[in-house]
Design a protein around this motif. Structure first.
Motif, short mmCIF file in Angstrom:
data_model
loop_
_atom_site.label_atom_id
_atom_site.label_comp_id
_atom_site.label_asym_id
_atom_site.label_seq_id
_atom_site.Cartn_x
_atom_site.Cartn_y
_atom_site.Cartn_z
N PRO A 145 0.80 -1.24 0.00
CA PRO A 145 0.00 0.00 0.00
C PRO A 145 0.82 1.28 0.00
O PRO A 145 0.35 2.32 -0.49
CB PRO A 145 -0.82 -0.11 1.29
N ASP A 146 2.04 1.25 0.52
CA ASP A 146 2.84 2.47 0.62
C ASP A 146 3.86 2.62 -0.52
O ASP A 146 4.75 3.47 -0.47
CB ASP A 146 3.59 2.51 1.96
N HIS A 147 3.69 1.82 -1.59
CA HIS A 147 4.67 1.85 -2.67
C HIS A 147 4.50 3.09 -3.54
O HIS A 147 3.39 3.61 -3.71
CB HIS A 147 4.55 0.58 -3.52
N GLU A 148 5.58 3.52 -4.13
CA GLU A 148 5.60 4.70 -4.98
C GLU A 148 4.65 4.60 -6.17
O GLU A 148 4.03 5.59 -6.59
CB GLU A 148 7.04 4.94 -5.47
N LEU A 149 4.48 3.39 -6.74
CA LEU A 149 3.64 3.22 -7.93
C LEU A 149 2.14 3.23 -7.63
O LEU A 149 1.33 3.25 -8.55
CB LEU A 149 4.00 1.92 -8.66
N VAL A 150 1.78 3.22 -6.36
CA VAL A 150 0.36 3.21 -6.00
C VAL A 150 -0.36 4.45 -6.53
O VAL A 150 -1.55 4.41 -6.85
CB VAL A 150 0.19 3.08 -4.47
N SER A 151 0.35 5.55 -6.66
CA SER A 151 -0.27 6.80 -7.13
C SER A 151 -0.60 6.76 -8.62
O SER A 151 -1.35 7.62 -9.11
CB SER A 151 0.66 7.98 -6.85
N MET A 152 -0.08 5.78 -9.35
CA MET A 152 -0.33 5.68 -10.80
C MET A 152 -1.55 4.81 -11.06
O MET A 152 -1.73 3.77 -10.43
CB MET A 152 0.89 5.11 -11.51
N ALA A 153 -2.39 5.22 -12.01
CA ALA A 153 -3.59 4.44 -12.33
C ALA A 153 -3.23 3.11 -12.96
O ALA A 153 -3.85 2.08 -12.67
CB ALA A 153 -4.50 5.25 -13.26
N ALA A 154 -2.22 3.12 -13.85
CA ALA A 154 -1.81 1.90 -14.54
C ALA A 154 -0.33 2.03 -14.90
O ALA A 154 0.01 2.66 -15.91
CB ALA A 154 -2.65 1.67 -15.80
N PRO A 155 0.56 1.46 -14.09
CA PRO A 155 2.00 1.54 -14.38
C PRO A 155 2.35 0.84 -15.68
O PRO A 155 1.71 -0.15 -16.07
CB PRO A 155 2.65 0.82 -13.20
N THR A 156 3.34 1.34 -16.37
CA THR A 156 3.87 0.66 -17.55
C THR A 156 4.94 -0.35 -17.10
O THR A 156 5.38 -0.33 -15.95
CB THR A 156 4.50 1.65 -18.53
N PHE A 157 5.36 -1.18 -18.03
CA PHE A 157 6.41 -2.14 -17.71
C PHE A 157 7.71 -1.41 -17.37
O PHE A 157 8.46 -1.85 -16.50
CB PHE A 157 6.61 -3.09 -18.89
N HIS A 158 7.96 -0.30 -18.05
CA HIS A 158 9.16 0.48 -17.76
C HIS A 158 9.12 1.01 -16.32
O HIS A 158 10.15 1.01 -15.63
CB HIS A 158 9.28 1.66 -18.74
#
Length: 297
Positions: free
Chosen positions: A173-186
Motif C-alpha cells: 500500500p505504501d509503494h511509490e507506484l500506487v499513485s499511478m492508475a496503470a503503471p507501464t512495464f518500464h
C-alpha cells in the motif's frame, strides 16, 4: 510373479515425486504401506528398482526400465477403462486434465464443480504444470485436455479460448507506484521484483520483454507459487507481476494494491484449452472440452 496395477501406479508416483513420503501424501496412503508395496514389487521382479536416501529416491538401471514399462502399462489400462466406459451408453470415465497455475487458481474450481454436477460419472485427473509442459503433455497424449497461457498452437493440436487473464502489478500500500492508475512495464522495472518460477510462461514473457527493452531485471527473490509471491510482496521484499486471476485470489486483502499493467501484451493475455487433434474423441473428453469452452454468462 504377481504384479498388481495399484503397485505400479504407486511406483510411478514415487518416481515422479522423487520421494516416498510425498507420493504417499499425494495418494492418501501411509508411507510405510507404500514402502511395503514398492518392496513387494522389487521382490516380484527380483531386482532393486529404487536407491533410497534421506534426500529422496532415484532409479536404478532396472528401475529405469521398470518405470518406462510401468508408465506404458498404466496408460494402456487407463485407455482400456475409458474406452469401455465410453461405449456404455453413459458419459463416464477418466479425463486427464493438465492446467497451469493461473487456470487452476482463477477459473477451474467453479467450472469443474459445474461439470461434475452435469457429469457425475466422469472423474477428472487434474495435474498442475507450467504452460509449456501442459502443451507438451497434450502433444504426447499424456493429457486429454490442457489449459495454458501459451499463445501459439503447435501443429497437431486444437485450441480454443478459455478465459481472459490480463497481467496486473501487485504492490504494498505504501509503494511509490500506487499513485499511478496503470503503471507501464518500464515503471515496474525500476523496482525489485518478486519473480515467479523460472521456466513458466509468465517468467518467459517478463524476461523477453525486459530483454527487448534492454533493461535488466532486478530480482529480489524467486518463488514457485502465486500465494508465495503475494506474501513476499506483502512483506515488502519487492513488487510482483501476476495474472488478474491470481491477484484476485491471493491479493484481496488490505495488504495489497492491484494495478493494471499498461502494456498491450499484458492486457491481451488469455488462457486457451488444448487437445490433440483426433478424428473423434471419447465422449467424456469432448464433454469437458465443451464445458470449458462454453461462453460463460
Amino acid at each position: 510373479m504377481r504384479i498388481d496395477p495399484y503397485s505400479l501406479e504407486l511406483f510411478i508416483s514415487v518416481v515422479r515425486e522423487g520421494s516416498i513420503a510425498r507420493a504417499a501424501s499425494r495418494n492418501h496412503i501411509a508411507p510405510s504401506a507404500l514402502s511395503r508395496r514398492i518392496a513387494d514389487l522389487e521382490s516380484a521382479v527380483g531386482l532393486p528398482l529404487l536407491i533410497r536416501s534421506h534426500g529422496g529416491v532415484e532409479l536404478t538401471e532396472a528401475g529405469r526400465q521398470a518405470y518406462a514399462r510401468a508408465t506404458a502399462l498404466h496408460d494402456q489400462l487407463q485407455s482400456f477403462a475409458r474406452e469401455v466406459q465410453s461405449v456404455s451408453g453413459q458419459i463416464a470415465g477418466i479425463v486427464r486434465l493438465y492446467a497451469n497455475a493461473s487456470a487452476i487458481v482463477g477459473f477451474l474450481p467453479e467450472r469443474l464443480k459445474a461439470f461434475q454436477a452435469d457429469y457425475p460419472l466422469v472423474q477428472i485427473e487434474l495435474t498442475e504444470q507450467i504452460s509449456d509442459e501442459v502443451v507438451r503433455a497434450c502433444m504426447e497424449d499424456r493429457a486429454d485436455v490442457g489449459v495454458s497461457a501459451c499463445g501459439k498452437t503447435p501443429a497437431g493440436l486444437e485450441s480454443w479460448h478459455f478465459a481472459d487473464d490480463p497481467l496486473m502489478v501487485v504492490l504494498p500500500p505504501d509503494h511509490e507506484l500506487v499513485s499511478m492508475a496503470a503503471p507501464t512495464f518500464h515503471d515496474v522495472l525500476r523496482f525489485p521484483l518478486v519473480a515467479l518460477q523460472a521456466g513458466g510462461s509468465l517468467d518467459q514473457v517478463v524476461k523477453e520483454r525486459a530483454d527487448a527493452m534492454r533493461v535488466p531485471l532486478k530480482l529480489a527473490v524467486t518463488v514457485n507459487s502465486f500465494d508465495a509471491q503475494c506474501r513476499m510482496v506483502e512483506a515488502g521484499l519487492g513488487i510482483g507481476i501476476v495474472p488478474a486471476s491470481a491477484a484476485s485470489a491471493f491479493a484481496g486483502s488490505s495488504g495489497f494494491v492491484r494495478k493494471p499493467l499498461d502494456e498491450a501484451w499484458a492486457m491481451s493475455r488469455s488462457l486457451h484449452v488444448h487437445a490433440l487433434r483426433k478424428s473423434s474423441r471419447l465422449r467424456a473428453v469432448q464433454a469437458l472440452i465443451d464445458a470449458l469452452t462454453r461462453t460463460q454468462a
